[in-house]
Scaffold this motif. Structure first.
Motif, PDB file in Angstrom:
ATOM      1  N   LEU B 681       0.699  -1.240  -0.196  1.00 31.87           N
ATOM      2  CA  LEU B 681      -0.085   0.068  -0.042  1.00 31.87           C
ATOM      3  C   LEU B 681       0.791   1.078   0.028  1.00 31.87           C
ATOM      4  O   LEU B 681       0.469   2.356  -0.682  1.00 31.87           O
ATOM      5  CB  LEU B 681      -0.870  -0.097   1.253  1.00 31.87           C
ATOM      6  N   LYS B 682       2.016   1.347   0.772  1.00 31.26           N
ATOM      7  CA  LYS B 682       2.821   2.167   0.741  1.00 31.26           C
ATOM      8  C   LYS B 682       3.294   2.686  -0.598  1.00 31.26           C
ATOM      9  O   LYS B 682       3.646   3.594  -0.920  1.00 31.26           O
ATOM     10  CB  LYS B 682       3.784   2.349   1.710  1.00 31.26           C
ATOM     11  N   THR B 683       3.921   1.426  -1.245  1.00 34.42           N
ATOM     12  CA  THR B 683       4.359   1.632  -2.417  1.00 34.42           C
ATOM     13  C   THR B 683       3.493   1.993  -3.408  1.00 34.42           C
ATOM     14  O   THR B 683       4.061   2.971  -4.395  1.00 34.42           O
ATOM     15  CB  THR B 683       4.636   0.122  -3.111  1.00 34.42           C
ATOM     16  N   LEU B 684       2.370   1.604  -3.287  1.00 33.99           N
ATOM     17  CA  LEU B 684       1.281   2.346  -4.174  1.00 33.99           C
ATOM     18  C   LEU B 684       1.024   3.900  -3.871  1.00 33.99           C
ATOM     19  O   LEU B 684       0.157   4.186  -4.599  1.00 33.99           O
ATOM     20  CB  LEU B 684      -0.421   1.460  -4.327  1.00 33.99           C
ATOM     21  N   GLY B 685       1.406   4.505  -2.938  1.00 38.08           N
ATOM     22  CA  GLY B 685       1.115   5.777  -2.565  1.00 38.08           C
ATOM     23  C   GLY B 685       0.321   6.093  -1.428  1.00 38.08           C
ATOM     24  O   GLY B 685      -0.009   7.210  -0.957  1.00 38.08           O
ATOM     25  N   MET B 686       0.207   5.110  -0.503  1.00 37.13           N
ATOM     26  CA  MET B 686      -0.306   5.240   0.816  1.00 37.13           C
ATOM     27  C   MET B 686       0.678   6.346   1.684  1.00 37.13           C
ATOM     28  O   MET B 686       1.551   5.900   1.922  1.00 37.13           O
ATOM     29  CB  MET B 686      -1.038   4.049   1.479  1.00 37.13           C
ATOM     30  N   THR B 687       0.043   7.411   2.329  1.00 38.89           N
ATOM     31  CA  THR B 687       0.679   8.245   2.898  1.00 38.89           C
ATOM     32  C   THR B 687       0.891   7.747   4.393  1.00 38.89           C
ATOM     33  O   THR B 687      -0.145   7.120   4.857  1.00 38.89           O
ATOM     34  CB  THR B 687       0.243   9.789   2.889  1.00 38.89           C
ATOM     35  N   PRO B 688       1.947   8.354   5.193  1.00 36.43           N
ATOM     36  CA  PRO B 688       1.898   7.524   6.517  1.00 36.43           C
ATOM     37  C   PRO B 688       0.809   8.067   7.325  1.00 36.43           C
ATOM     38  O   PRO B 688       0.291   7.280   8.392  1.00 36.43           O
ATOM     39  CB  PRO B 688       3.146   8.421   7.200  1.00 36.43           C
ATOM     40  N   GLN B 690      -2.293   8.127   6.103  1.00 40.02           N
ATOM     41  CA  GLN B 690      -3.335   7.508   5.721  1.00 40.02           C
ATOM     42  C   GLN B 690      -3.147   5.992   6.259  1.00 40.02           C
ATOM     43  O   GLN B 690      -4.242   5.147   6.480  1.00 40.02           O
ATOM     44  CB  GLN B 690      -3.362   7.138   4.299  1.00 40.02           C
TER      45      GLN B 690
END
Lengths: 242, 777
Positions: B681-688, B690
């Protein structure tokens, strides 16, 4: 013309206690918009590290990475996340899909992270991508119900959903049989022909040959550059690197 | 050899992870403390009375002798009768009046020996004992309850010549044979025989009594008969049976019993849940280690033995600590019971209590360890090593599908996804949260219920605003005064009659007359009696004691006229606040046909809305012989119940705290299991932010569900529990209330509390290195 990706003297050192390991030793690359570049190298050569740094997944020890107007080494975690979400599409060797979400939910995830909510436009876009990649009939299934090749196509659809500036592809065929590998590479070719900028790291000469340019990475340094096209030549060069 | 390897590994695990080992020891110790508290409370509800009775070597029967028919020598004869274990000396007393906070109240002035007696010692609660040659008094502790009397004050006592003399109160003492059942019995004031003689020099006015300890405590009636047979006559005017005293004392503490039983119920549930979820979570978080052990050749059974050994060792260290802590703390919940009995309480370290805690806690530990370790031992080696935790559910749930369809924000959808990824664990944590909510709802319901009773004491059977008693002033004059008195809206009068059923069961009858319609008598079944008829209403206690039902007829004899039985038809059951509900109410004009010459001596008043109590008091004082005593209904709920309410809230806070730890454990474990997903999810652009929101959303949703389930469940449970327990203790119908505003506030509170429990795991998830996750792949 200003390159889309500009990497200058990029270095990355990993430390485990007192032991330091230098994964990248001053790499400099320029990638133009619409270009398909592949990076070849053996395991441990620094290919994935390079990809992670260009994708903003990790911070360099020194040097700079610029993608479009974004200077990655100066950006915060949140800014990097937003950058990835809007500009980068990732495709991994092990697909990295979320098991308990449906195929459609997996594909729509990056768009939802950007917009926060679902919508009919998003549904149309995901349908279109799934249709193009030949897996629209699998939309309501879960990743573990699909073959490796199908899962990689889902990963590509997910990577493309936000129409990224740059597609970063890490060993896309490393976990696939030859027929599936061929399909995936053809999809990447199609994406490129439609103007998508792609940086792919691989140690498969047949995959590397799809690129317009091939960079050879060895012990954290770019040791050679060649044009794409011939898998035999690329394979031979790789073999020469030992 | 294999066992040695397992032991070696277990030892290494315990010592190499001191924080986790300490956490387990603390969790198990707290659970053992809770269990000890719960069991000690349940096992010892009657103990405060029994203990004080034993410590004071209390009498089993206290006899009041007819001094016209007995001589001093007879006392020795009574003491030497077969069946008498020990006896007191002859004890003298005089009924007189005392000035207490402006009230002239009847008191029993009792001479006690200066040296500590063998039988029926007094328990000194405050101050000191009587000293020789000092004109001073010891007051009974119930005077403190009624008039907030304390050591150092003075009490004005009426001497034999009618003059008043002030005596200093040098202490407060509890008498184990002061019978609260006899509500017409005046409070006791203790003086030396010398002081009694100074105040009432004529010894012929002294009444005689003595206390006896019996070989067979159950043979009180037989002993009274034996005394009368031995002394050839009706020498015993009346007697106090220790069983009646105990029953009345325990009944007085019944409200405490109800709430403490409920407390114990919650505590036992919490114990099981805390251990099960904590140990389970910790074992399941060690999947990577399980995978490595299996790679090294550990079999399933060896893995089970390893974890079992580890946690059993820790639980065997923690359980005795928790047990001792629980024993040390157990007087706290029982304090209110002990306080209502005017005593203190130290629970004994009994074998059943110790054995229960020492076996139950490790048993729960073994159960939770085995179930978690078994799941670990069965898991796929590669996945265990790669993910480091049990793999989450692979299918999306209906909850996520619904959330997606509703177009909820993605972090909420993913939070819901986490929740359903491990339904059993979510259920356990949710159950723990529900328990916390139930605890709070229990406290709130109790609060509102007490508020209802406080606002309307009639619900407890206290129908009057004030009560007036008379001595010398005639009934006619008293009625006249009350009719003219300022602020008195209406009144009815009462005389208490002693009655006996055909089977010899003694109880008291309220014979009443007056403006009964103005008083809100609580009729729990049937209807109220009609004046001038042979209709009666009875308290719940009497109905169950004599096995009566509404519509039955009851034949009784009044003690004042034992040869003329009279039959009454029970037309209803009313809320009787005294004497365990073992009372009956009849029409006074009808009763006076059977008992000649009776006149009311107690008057129950309903005051006008704007009446001033001081005016009424002053008016009655000025217009009577100063013998009309007025007492206003102050607080229907005893203080100890109100303090118990605080204890319930404290318990709710503990339960919420436990739930918080569980949310923390669950979130941490979920995060560990979902490391890969979070990395993706973080790779896909989930911010801290989020990521934190996703973890918080998961916990917050759990809190929301727990609140929505816990509130109605808690209310229903509390209602049922209070109803059942109050039935058991003869308290009658309970009017349970709950403020909707509190309910409304509880929902967001629970969401916030749950989210608070997930803040740290959420932050850890947000800080997760994506590269490390991808490399593990």
């Amino acid at each position: 013309m200003t390159p889309l990706v500009k990497i200058d003297d990029l270095r990355k050192t990993y430390r485990t206690g007192a032991v330091a390991y230098e994964a990248l030793k001053g790499v400099s690359i320029d990638i133009a918009a619409g270009e398909f570049v592949t990076v070849m190298g053996h395991s441990g050569s620094g290919k994935s590290t390079l990809l992670h740094l260009i994708g903003g997944l990790d911070h360099p020890t020194s040097g700079s990475v610029k993608v479009g107007d974004h200077t990655l080494q100066t950006m915060s975690e949140t800014a990097l996340a937003k950058f990835r979400r809007g500009n980068i599409g990732f495709v991994f060797q092990f697909f990295n899909l979320i098991d308990n979400l449906t195929i459609r939910a997996n594909v729509e995830l990056p768009a939802l992270l950007s917009n926060g909510r679902s919508g009919s436009a998003l549904r149309e876009r995901s349908d279109e991508l799934l249709q193009d990649l030949g897996i629209v009939d699998q939309a309501e299934k879960h990743p573990w119900q699909l073959s490796g090749g199908q899962q990689q196509r889902v990963a590509i659809a997910r990577a493309l959903i936000n129409q990224p500036t740059l597609l970063l592809v890490d060993e896309p065929t490393g976990n696939l049989d030859s027929a599936s590998s061929e399909t995936v590479l053809e999809i990447l070719d199609t994406c490129h022909s439609e103007g998508q900028t792609i940086l792919m790291v691989t140690h498969d000469p047949r995959a590397a040959a799809r690129g317009q340019r091939v960079l050879f990475l060895h012990d954290g340094q770019i040791v050679d550059r060649t044009a794409g096209g011939s898998a035999g030549r690329i394979g031979q060069r790789l073999a020469e690197m030992g | 050899m294999t066992m040695r390897a397992i032991l070696k590994k277990a030892r290494a695990d315990i010592l190499s992870r001191p924080m986790i080992s300490l956490l387990i020891v603390i969790t198990v110790a707290i659970s053992a403390t809770l269990l000890t508290l719960a069991l000690a409370t349940l096992m010892n509800l009657n103990a405060p009375y029994d203990q004080v009775f034993q410590e004071l070597n209390a009498a089993h029967v206290w006899i009041y002798l007819d001094r016209e028919r007995v001589g001093r020598r007879d006392v020795e004869r009574i003491r030497s009768l077969p069946g008498v274990e020990q006896g007191t000396d002859l004890r003298y007393y005089v009924t007189t009046r005392a000035d207490l906070r402006g009230n002239r109240v009847p008191v029993s002035l009792r001479a006690i020996p200066l040296e500590t007696p063998q039988v029926n010692r007094l328990l000194l609660e405050e101050g000191r004992h009587l000293a020789p040659r000092q004109v001073e008094l010891l007051a009974s502790t119930n005077l403190d309850d009624l008039y907030k009397l304390s050591t150092g004050e003075t009490i004005g006592l009426t001497r034999a010549d009618g003059k008043k003399v002030d005596l200093p109160v040098i202490g407060l003492a509890y008498n184990p044979m002061w019978d609260t059942y006899r509500n017409d019995q005046p409070p006791y004031i203790y003086v030396s025989e010398e002081t009694l003689r100074q105040l009432h020099p004529d010894e012929s006015t002294w009444a005689w009594s003595m206390g006896l300890r019996l070989n067979n405590p159950q043979s009180v009636e037989k002993m009274v008969t034996r005394i009368e047979t031995a002394l050839h006559g009706d020498v015993v005017e009346s007697y106090t049976d220790w069983r009646d005293v105990k029953r009345a004392a325990v009944f007085g503490a019944r409200v405490n019993f109800i709430f403490l039983s409920a407390f114990s119920f919650f505590a036992i549930l919490a114990t099981v849940l805390v251990i099960a979820s904590s140990i389970g979570s910790i074992v399941l978080s060690q999947f990577k280690q399980i995978g490595i052990l299996k790679t090294l050749g550990f079999t399933k059974n060896q893995i089970l033995w390893l974890y079992l050994g580890e946690y059993l060792i820790l639980s065997l260290i923690a359980t005795p600590i928790g047990l001792l802590l629980g024993i040390a703390l157990s007087p706290l919940p029982l304090k209110s019971v002990a306080a209502s009995l005017n005593t203190t309480f130290q629970p004994p370290l009994t074998v059943p209590l110790t054995a229960s805690v020492l076996s139950a806690v490790p048993a729960v530990v073994v159960g939770s360890t085995l179930s978690a370790a078994y799941r670990g031992a069965r898991a796929n080696i590669i996945k265990s090593m790669a993910v480091g935790a049990e793999a989450p559910r692979k299918k999306s749930s209906w909850g996520i599908r619904l959330a997606t369809r509703l177009g909820l924000p993605i972090v909420l959808v993913l939070g819901l996804n986490d929740l359903f990824a491990k339904p059993f664990r979510s259920l356990m944590t949710g159950f723990n949260l529900v328990l916390g909510v139930v605890g709070i709802v229990f406290g709130l319901t109790l609060n509102d219920t007490l508020g209802t009773y406080k606002a309307n004491p009639a619900l407890m059977g206290i129908v009057q605003d004030a009560m007036v008693t008379r001595r010398r002033t005639s009934d006619r004059k008293t009625r006249h005064l009350l009719r003219e008195a300022p602020g008195v809206a209406s009144f009815y009068s009462e005389v208490l009659l002693d009655a006996e059923s055909p089977r010899g069961r003694s109880f008291q009858v309220r014979a009443i007359e007056g403006d009964l319609g103005a008083f809100p008598f609580q009729i729990q079944e049937g209807r109220f009696l009609q004046a001038n008829t042979h209709e009666a209403v009875a308290g719940r206690g009497l109905m169950s004691w004599l096995k009566l039902e509404v519509g039955d007829e009851l034949t009784i004899t009044f003690d004042e006229n034992p040869n003329r039985p009279t039959t009454w038809r029970i037309v209803g059951q009313y809320g009787e606040p005294t004497n365990s509900g073992e009372m009956m109410m009849v029409s006074l004009p009808t009763a006076s046909r059977w008992v000649r010459g009776i006149e009311p001596d107690t008057y129950f008043l309903k005051l006008a809305r704007d009446s001033r109590t001081t005016y009424l008091k002053e008016y009655l004082k000025q217009n009577s012989d100063e013998d009309l005593n007025v007492m206003f209904t102050k607080q229907a709920i005893p203080d100890d119940v109100l303090s118990l309410q605080l204890a319930i809230f404290a318990l709710a806070a503990i339960l919420i705290g436990i739930a918080l730890i569980n949310v923390f454990n669950t979130s941490l474990l979920a995060m560990q299991e979902k490391t890969r997903d979070i990395g993706i999810l973080k790779t896909l652009g989930m911010t801290p932010a989020q990521v934190i929101a996703m973890v918080n959303a998961s916990a917050g949703l759990l809190g929301l569900i727990a609140a929505l389930m816990g509130i109605p469940l808690g209310f229903a449970l509390t209602k049922r529990l209070l109803g059942t327990l109050s039935e058991t203790y003869g308290f009658g119908e309970v009017h349970v209330a709950l403020n909707l505003l509190y309910v409304g506030l509880l929902i967001p509170l629970m969401v916030l509390v749950s989210m608070a429990g997930s803040i740290l795991p959420g932050r850890r998830a947000a800080e997760l290195s994506i590269v490390r996750v991808l490399r593990n792949e």
